[in-house]
Design an enzyme around this catalytic site. Structure first.
Site, PDB file in Angstrom:
ATOM      1  N   GLU A 101       0.850  -1.187   0.000  1.00 28.44           N
ATOM      2  CA  GLU A 101       0.000   0.000   0.000  1.00 28.44           C
ATOM      3  C   GLU A 101       0.889   1.240   0.000  1.00 28.44           C
ATOM      4  OE1 GLU A 101      -2.437   1.616  -0.761  1.00 28.44           O
ATOM      5  OE2 GLU A 101      -4.064   1.176   0.625  1.00 28.44           O
ATOM      6  N   ASP A 102       0.381   2.342  -0.525  1.00 32.02           N
ATOM      7  CA  ASP A 102       1.185   3.573  -0.505  1.00 32.02           C
ATOM      8  C   ASP A 102       0.973   4.352   0.785  1.00 32.02           C
ATOM      9  OD1 ASP A 102      -1.418   4.051  -1.338  1.00 32.02           O
ATOM     10  OD2 ASP A 102      -0.895   5.805  -2.525  1.00 32.02           O
ATOM     11  N   ASP A 113      -4.396   5.998   5.862  1.00 29.95           N
ATOM     12  CA  ASP A 113      -4.902   7.262   6.386  1.00 29.95           C
ATOM     13  C   ASP A 113      -5.984   6.909   7.435  1.00 29.95           C
ATOM     14  OD1 ASP A 113      -5.126  10.299   4.819  1.00 29.95           O
ATOM     15  OD2 ASP A 113      -6.707   9.731   6.178  1.00 29.95           O
ATOM     16  N   ARG A 170       1.244  11.856  -9.406  1.00 31.69           N
ATOM     17  CA  ARG A 170       1.678  10.477  -9.111  1.00 31.69           C
ATOM     18  C   ARG A 170       3.080  10.210  -9.634  1.00 31.69           C
ATOM     19  NH1 ARG A 170      -2.771   7.278  -7.419  1.00 31.69           N
ATOM     20  NH2 ARG A 170      -4.755   7.766  -8.399  1.00 31.69           N
ATOM     21  N   PHE A 183      -1.712  16.866   3.401  1.00 35.36           N
ATOM     22  CA  PHE A 183      -2.158  16.132   2.220  1.00 35.36           C
ATOM     23  C   PHE A 183      -0.922  15.908   1.370  1.00 35.36           C
ATOM     24  CE2 PHE A 183      -3.972  14.683  -1.563  1.00 35.36           C
ATOM     25  CZ  PHE A 183      -5.213  14.177  -1.234  1.00 35.36           C
TER      26      PHE A 183
HETATM   27  C1  PRP Z   1      -5.772   6.121  -1.342  1.00 36.42           C
HETATM   28  C2  PRP Z   1      -4.476   5.432  -0.974  1.00 36.42           C
HETATM   29  C3  PRP Z   1      -4.926   4.321  -0.062  1.00 36.42           C
HETATM   30  C4  PRP Z   1      -6.146   4.895   0.612  1.00 36.42           C
HETATM   31  C5  PRP Z   1      -5.812   5.281   2.016  1.00 36.42           C
HETATM   32  O1  PRP Z   1      -6.375   5.388  -2.370  1.00 36.42           O
HETATM   33  O2  PRP Z   1      -3.818   4.941  -2.123  1.00 36.42           O
HETATM   34  O3  PRP Z   1      -5.267   3.148  -0.771  1.00 36.42           O
HETATM   35  O4  PRP Z   1      -6.546   6.047  -0.151  1.00 36.42           O
HETATM   36  O5  PRP Z   1      -6.886   5.914   2.644  1.00 36.42           O
HETATM   37  P1  PRP Z   1      -7.700   5.358   3.877  1.00 36.42           P
HETATM   38  O6  PRP Z   1      -6.728   4.742   4.855  1.00 36.42           O
HETATM   39  O7  PRP Z   1      -8.353   6.606   4.436  1.00 36.42           O
HETATM   40  O8  PRP Z   1      -8.711   4.376   3.391  1.00 36.42           O
HETATM   41  P2  PRP Z   1      -7.493   5.957  -3.345  1.00 36.42           P
HETATM   42  O9  PRP Z   1      -8.819   5.370  -2.930  1.00 36.42           O
HETATM   43  O10 PRP Z   1      -7.387   7.441  -3.410  1.00 36.42           O
HETATM   44  O11 PRP Z   1      -7.110   5.334  -4.734  1.00 36.42           O
HETATM   45  P3  PRP Z   1      -5.725   5.464  -5.564  1.00 36.42           P
HETATM   46  O12 PRP Z   1      -4.726   4.552  -4.895  1.00 36.42           O
HETATM   47  O13 PRP Z   1      -6.098   4.994  -6.924  1.00 36.42           O
HETATM   48  O14 PRP Z   1      -5.282   6.901  -5.536  1.00 36.42           O
END
Ligand code: PRP
Length: 222
Positions: free
Chosen positions: A138-139, A142, A205, A192
């Protein structure tokens, strides 16, 4: 606050407000996204810092999986792609086990700065993960909503041998659901962030470092 110079990468790094840089690297690198430069506040994590921390994470993963026949990586699209590509190659360089790579896509943020609280599975697994040593990549964690949903979803599919989670970034100040993360690259303050796979409304990205977005663009959404 001035950015901190990090010398030890073998433990979790708590990023201060000013960011982290590797020794000798300047923060004056150009952030060139025509028309969007004004959104960027600063570089929070420099590319040298990312590279060193990823190598340290890879070292720990190679040690922990030393008895595994293979690792079944599950890369969470889209944000984790850049980090995963670098981590997977670092594991290879350190003579780690072979890695099978699958993808899953969940989305909760859509094009907004704030999580909707709902997670949709947009792309599902194609590999048979039964009996595998699964490592979710995961990146950023949050609120914890995405990972909690995905972890339950993956465990519902097949019985896996083991399941661990590795996230490049962790923002614990925003957590709404507890989640255990086995490998964390950097704990970040409540900014952010974007870059190195993570986005702000699909922008940034491609940047090789992690930036922060100016709070004025978030309209009190943080
Ligand atoms: C972002 C990020 C994580 C998630 C974290 O994904 O890449 O997967 O939000 O947030 P959380 O802990 O509050 O759930 P996003 O849904 O934006 O999709 P993306 O990876 O395609 O940008």
């Amino acid at each position: 606050m001035r950015p901190k110079v990090i010398r030890k990468y073998d433990k979790k790094i708590v990023v201060p407000e000013g960011g982290v840089i590797d020794y000798g690297e300047s923060l004056s690198k150009k952030i060139s996204t025509p028309g969007l430069e004004h959104m960027v506040e600063k570089i929070l994590i420099s590319r040298g810092c990312l590279a060193k921390r990823i190598r340290a994470l890879a070292k720990k993963i190679v040690h922990d999986y030393r008895r595994a026949e293979a690792i079944q990586a599950i890369v969470i699209l889209k944000g984790a792609t850049i980090f995963s590509a670098d981590l997977i190659r670092a594991i290879y360089e350190l003579n780690g086990p072979p890695i099978e790579i699958d993808f899953i896509r969940a989305s909760s943020y859509k094009a907004e700065a704030e999580s909707s609280g709902k997670v949709e599975i947009l792309i599902t697994l194609s590999d048979n993960i039964a009996g595998k040593d699964v490592l979710i990549l995961e990146d950023i964690v949050d609120t914890g909503i995405t990972l909690n949903n995905l972890k339950s979803y993956i465990l519902r599919q097949k019985e896996v041998k083991s399941l661990r989670i590795c996230s490049l970034l962790d923002k614990p100040s925003r957590r709404q659901q507890p989640i255990e993360i086995d490998y964390i690259g950097f704990e970040v303050p409540n900014y952010f962030v974007a870059g190195y796979g993570t986005d702000y409304a699909e922008h940034f990205r491609y940047l090789p470092f992690v930036i922060t977005i100016k709070p004025s663009f978030l309209e009190d959404k943080l």
